[in-house]
Scaffold this motif. Structure first.
Motif, mmCIF file in Angstrom:
data_model
loop_
_atom_site.group_PDB
_atom_site.id
_atom_site.type_symbol
_atom_site.label_atom_id
_atom_site.label_comp_id
_atom_site.label_asym_id
_atom_site.label_seq_id
_atom_site.Cartn_x
_atom_site.Cartn_y
_atom_site.Cartn_z
ATOM 1 N N VAL A 326 0.829 -1.208 0.000
ATOM 2 C CA VAL A 326 0.000 0.000 0.000
ATOM 3 C C VAL A 326 0.861 1.254 0.000
ATOM 4 O O VAL A 326 1.877 1.333 0.696
ATOM 5 C CB VAL A 326 -0.938 0.013 1.227
ATOM 6 C CG1 VAL A 326 -1.705 1.342 1.310
ATOM 7 C CG2 VAL A 326 -1.915 -1.152 1.174
ATOM 8 N N ARG A 327 0.438 2.233 -0.795
ATOM 9 C CA ARG A 327 1.011 3.575 -0.734
ATOM 10 C C ARG A 327 -0.111 4.606 -0.833
ATOM 11 O O ARG A 327 -0.923 4.570 -1.770
ATOM 12 C CB ARG A 327 1.983 3.822 -1.901
ATOM 13 C CG ARG A 327 3.220 2.964 -1.887
ATOM 14 C CD ARG A 327 4.194 3.328 -0.781
ATOM 15 N NE ARG A 327 5.420 2.563 -0.916
ATOM 16 C CZ ARG A 327 5.616 1.351 -0.393
ATOM 17 N NH1 ARG A 327 4.651 0.755 0.304
ATOM 18 N NH2 ARG A 327 6.772 0.732 -0.556
ATOM 19 N N PRO A 328 -0.175 5.560 0.107
ATOM 20 C CA PRO A 328 -1.020 6.741 -0.092
ATOM 21 C C PRO A 328 -0.244 7.754 -0.926
ATOM 22 O O PRO A 328 0.986 7.750 -0.925
ATOM 23 C CB PRO A 328 -1.229 7.250 1.337
ATOM 24 C CG PRO A 328 0.061 6.892 2.024
ATOM 25 C CD PRO A 328 0.542 5.600 1.391
ATOM 26 N N THR A 329 -0.929 8.614 -1.632
ATOM 27 C CA THR A 329 -0.232 9.626 -2.432
ATOM 28 C C THR A 329 -0.362 11.040 -1.875
ATOM 29 O O THR A 329 0.460 11.903 -2.191
ATOM 30 C CB THR A 329 -0.749 9.612 -3.882
ATOM 31 O OG1 THR A 329 -2.183 9.704 -3.877
ATOM 32 C CG2 THR A 329 -0.340 8.321 -4.591
ATOM 33 N N ALA A 330 -1.362 11.304 -1.038
ATOM 34 C CA ALA A 330 -1.562 12.657 -0.516
ATOM 35 C C ALA A 330 -0.385 13.181 0.301
ATOM 36 O O ALA A 330 -0.130 14.388 0.281
ATOM 37 C CB ALA A 330 -2.850 12.722 0.302
ATOM 38 N N PRO A 331 0.367 12.345 1.046
ATOM 39 C CA PRO A 331 1.522 12.908 1.768
ATOM 40 C C PRO A 331 2.563 13.565 0.864
ATOM 41 O O PRO A 331 3.335 14.409 1.319
ATOM 42 C CB PRO A 331 2.112 11.676 2.482
ATOM 43 C CG PRO A 331 0.956 10.759 2.669
ATOM 44 C CD PRO A 331 0.124 10.938 1.430
ATOM 45 N N ALA A 332 2.582 13.181 -0.411
ATOM 46 C CA ALA A 332 3.561 13.758 -1.342
ATOM 47 C C ALA A 332 2.952 14.756 -2.314
ATOM 48 O O ALA A 332 3.632 15.677 -2.765
ATOM 49 C CB ALA A 332 4.236 12.650 -2.146
ATOM 50 N N LEU A 333 1.661 14.577 -2.641
ATOM 51 C CA LEU A 333 1.028 15.385 -3.685
ATOM 52 C C LEU A 333 -0.081 16.281 -3.166
ATOM 53 O O LEU A 333 -0.592 17.124 -3.908
ATOM 54 C CB LEU A 333 0.445 14.465 -4.774
ATOM 55 C CG LEU A 333 1.404 13.495 -5.452
ATOM 56 C CD1 LEU A 333 0.652 12.601 -6.433
ATOM 57 C CD2 LEU A 333 2.513 14.259 -6.172
ATOM 58 N N GLY A 334 -0.467 16.126 -1.899
ATOM 59 C CA GLY A 334 -1.672 16.774 -1.427
ATOM 60 C C GLY A 334 -2.895 16.072 -1.986
ATOM 61 O O GLY A 334 -2.789 15.122 -2.767
ATOM 62 N N HIS A 335 -4.073 16.543 -1.573
ATOM 63 C CA HIS A 335 -5.317 15.915 -2.032
ATOM 64 C C HIS A 335 -5.959 16.797 -3.091
ATOM 65 O O HIS A 335 -6.284 17.958 -2.842
ATOM 66 C CB HIS A 335 -6.275 15.716 -0.860
ATOM 67 C CG HIS A 335 -7.538 15.028 -1.258
ATOM 68 N ND1 HIS A 335 -7.563 13.762 -1.806
ATOM 69 C CD2 HIS A 335 -8.843 15.429 -1.217
ATOM 70 C CE1 HIS A 335 -8.805 13.408 -2.070
ATOM 71 N NE2 HIS A 335 -9.594 14.396 -1.720
ATOM 72 N N SER A 336 -6.162 16.235 -4.277
ATOM 73 C CA SER A 336 -6.679 17.019 -5.407
ATOM 74 C C SER A 336 -8.155 16.754 -5.684
ATOM 75 O O SER A 336 -8.634 16.977 -6.796
ATOM 76 C CB SER A 336 -5.844 16.745 -6.668
ATOM 77 O OG SER A 336 -5.772 15.365 -6.954
ATOM 78 N N VAL A 337 -8.907 16.286 -4.692
ATOM 79 C CA VAL A 337 -10.357 16.164 -4.693
ATOM 80 C C VAL A 337 -10.839 15.433 -5.953
ATOM 81 O O VAL A 337 -10.594 14.242 -6.087
ATOM 82 C CB VAL A 337 -11.049 17.533 -4.489
ATOM 83 C CG1 VAL A 337 -12.531 17.352 -4.133
ATOM 84 C CG2 VAL A 337 -10.367 18.310 -3.364
ATOM 85 N N GLU A 338 -11.506 16.133 -6.889
ATOM 86 C CA GLU A 338 -12.017 15.459 -8.089
ATOM 87 C C GLU A 338 -10.922 14.750 -8.878
ATOM 88 O O GLU A 338 -11.165 13.746 -9.546
ATOM 89 C CB GLU A 338 -12.713 16.452 -9.024
ATOM 90 C CG GLU A 338 -13.983 17.054 -8.477
ATOM 91 C CD GLU A 338 -13.750 18.315 -7.674
ATOM 92 O OE1 GLU A 338 -14.739 18.914 -7.210
ATOM 93 O OE2 GLU A 338 -12.577 18.712 -7.495
ATOM 94 N N CYS A 339 -9.710 15.286 -8.804
ATOM 95 C CA CYS A 339 -8.613 14.773 -9.623
ATOM 96 C C CYS A 339 -7.798 13.681 -8.930
ATOM 97 O O CYS A 339 -6.929 13.063 -9.544
ATOM 98 C CB CYS A 339 -7.689 15.927 -10.013
ATOM 99 S SG CYS A 339 -6.596 15.582 -11.410
ATOM 100 N N ALA A 340 -8.074 13.396 -7.653
ATOM 101 C CA ALA A 340 -7.241 12.465 -6.897
ATOM 102 C C ALA A 340 -7.291 11.057 -7.483
ATOM 103 O O ALA A 340 -6.265 10.379 -7.608
ATOM 104 C CB ALA A 340 -7.678 12.453 -5.434
ATOM 105 N N PHE A 341 -8.480 10.580 -7.835
ATOM 106 C CA PHE A 341 -8.631 9.239 -8.386
ATOM 107 C C PHE A 341 -7.938 9.131 -9.740
ATOM 108 O O PHE A 341 -7.231 8.153 -10.015
ATOM 109 C CB PHE A 341 -10.131 8.921 -8.518
ATOM 110 C CG PHE A 341 -10.438 7.517 -8.945
ATOM 111 C CD1 PHE A 341 -10.224 6.447 -8.099
ATOM 112 C CD2 PHE A 341 -10.966 7.266 -10.200
ATOM 113 C CE1 PHE A 341 -10.521 5.145 -8.486
ATOM 114 C CE2 PHE A 341 -11.271 5.973 -10.602
ATOM 115 C CZ PHE A 341 -11.054 4.910 -9.740
#
Length: 396
Positions: A326-341
């Motif tokens: 598992v890797r989350p991406t928000a710790p490196a990229l932030g959360h881009s809401v509609e664009c996150a997926f």
């Protein structure tokens, strides 16, 4: 009989780079990740801004460049990148009319300079005639229309010549999931052959942090562990992400090289009573049935308590028979809401080609599984308020 769906093009702009390769390299570089965070834009909150590449290659007309704000320019450039890789950029009109457009995007961008000009002219005066005059003289109709969310796809269509059907989804994280899901299902069901699907998000708009902080969602203490944050746990991040997806028959007829197979896209929602989001995710996981040892890219938001619930769900897949990485991406990229997926789908396509993930972004046990080769990546997103989506990307 359902048809095989291939990913044949991808484009990405992120806080770590102006294309996919630079972003992927940045995910391996702790110094680049640290430098991507901006704590000065609207203290005490942290955002992850993204910069645009030179526009002339993908948006050659200066009028088109002026008519779009950063949100729409990010989407247009990412879409052009995906089309270029798929062999569609600059294709003949008879080819481009077969390309259908599907986007998930938020509200339209305001022109902040025009807003400031109008507010300065009014200066507290209740004068409807002055306001009407300012709107007519300062806000050009072309610029105003270009900023409306339902013309996000329209700008892409105009600039890149895509002239098939078009549909726009709004509704935060779930909008990005449904844009992909509907395109995927239409291809599987032989209702269409070829889609350009994507999203964009601009965290560097003054109004965006204010909107999310009004709900109490933005993180003030970046030292808080990602998986253990309170409700105020989200750092916003800018992004533009697009994919070209098409039936295998369409790709082979065009001579397009497949990057990966898109095998499933699911979306659900609940009231977020205790355990409901986990039940949705478990049902989706069982329906997709990924292989043991698969990789997982999570678009977890950092917002508690749902991020803690998602952590519990994913940790069970790490320590259980699934043996997921598992890797989350928000710790490196932030959360881009509609664009996150969409962002994670682009990264999943890269990861399945590489057969390995980038290093762990947190010290949490959920990222501690031993590295191993894989040929499947599960992409998950649990929205900060609603929506539980999942997709499966496979190596061809």
């Amino acid at each position: 009989m359902t048809r095989e769906v291939w990913i044949t093009g991808q484009g990405l702009l992120s806080p770590l780079g102006q294309d996919l390769e630079t972003t992927w390299a940045g995910l391996h570089d702790p110094a680049a990740i640290a430098a991507a965070a901006d704590t000065g834009f609207m203290p005490p909150f942290t955002i992850f801004p993204a910069s645009l590449p030179p526009l002339d290659k993908f948006v050659p007309k200066r009028g088109d460049q002026r008519a779009m704000g950063p949100l729409m320019l990010s989407g247009c450039v990412a879409a052009a990148m995906a089309m270029e890789q798929a062999g569609l950029l600059g294709a003949a009109p008879e080819v481009l009319k077969q390309v259908n457009l599907m986007v998930g995007v938020g509200g339209g961008e305001r022109d902040e300079k025009v807003d400031e000009t109008i507010l300065a002219a009014l200066n507290g005066i209740d004068d409807g005639n002055m306001l009407a005059e300012q709107l007519q003289t300062e806000l050009r109709p072309t610029l105003f229309l270009a900023q409306l969310p339902n013309l996000f796809a329209g700008n892409i269509s105009i600039v890149l010549g895509v002239s098939g059907s078009s549909r726009t989804f709004m509704g935060e994280e779930a909008a990005g999931v449904d844009a992909v899901r509907v395109a995927f299902e239409r291809i599987q069901g032989s209702q269409a052959d070829l889609f350009l699907v994507g999203s964009a998000f601009n965290a560097s708009r003054q109004d965006i942090p204010l909107l999310y902080q009004a709900g109490g969602y933005l993180l003030e203490d970046p030292a808080r562990p990602f998986w253990q944050r309170p409700k105020a746990g989200m750092c916003l991040g800018s992004a533009g992400a697009f994919l070209v997806i098409e039936s295998r028959e369409s790709a082979e007829a065009r001579g397009a090289k497949p990057l990966a197979r898109l095998s499933a896209v699911l979306n659900d929602r609940c009231r977020r009573d205790a355990g409901q989001a986990s039940a949705n995710a478990a049902r989706e996981w069982a329906q997709v049935a990924p292989k043991p040892g698969c990789a997982v890219l999570s678009a977890a938001t950092g917002v508690g308590p749902v991020t803690a619930e998602e952590h519990e769900f994913l940790l069970a897949r790490v320590t259980g028979p699934e043996q997921a990485q598992v890797r989350p991406t928000a710790p490196a990229l932030g959360h881009s809401v509609e664009c996150a997926f969409l962002t994670n789908l682009v990264l999943a396509t890269k990861a399945v080609q590489e057969g390995k993930l980038f290093p762990a972004l947190t010290a949490d046990p959920v990222e501690a599984a031993p590295a191993r080769d894989f040929d499947q990546v599960v992409v998950t997103t649990w929205g900060h308020r609603r929506g539980e989506g999942l997709a499966l990307v496979e190596r061809i």
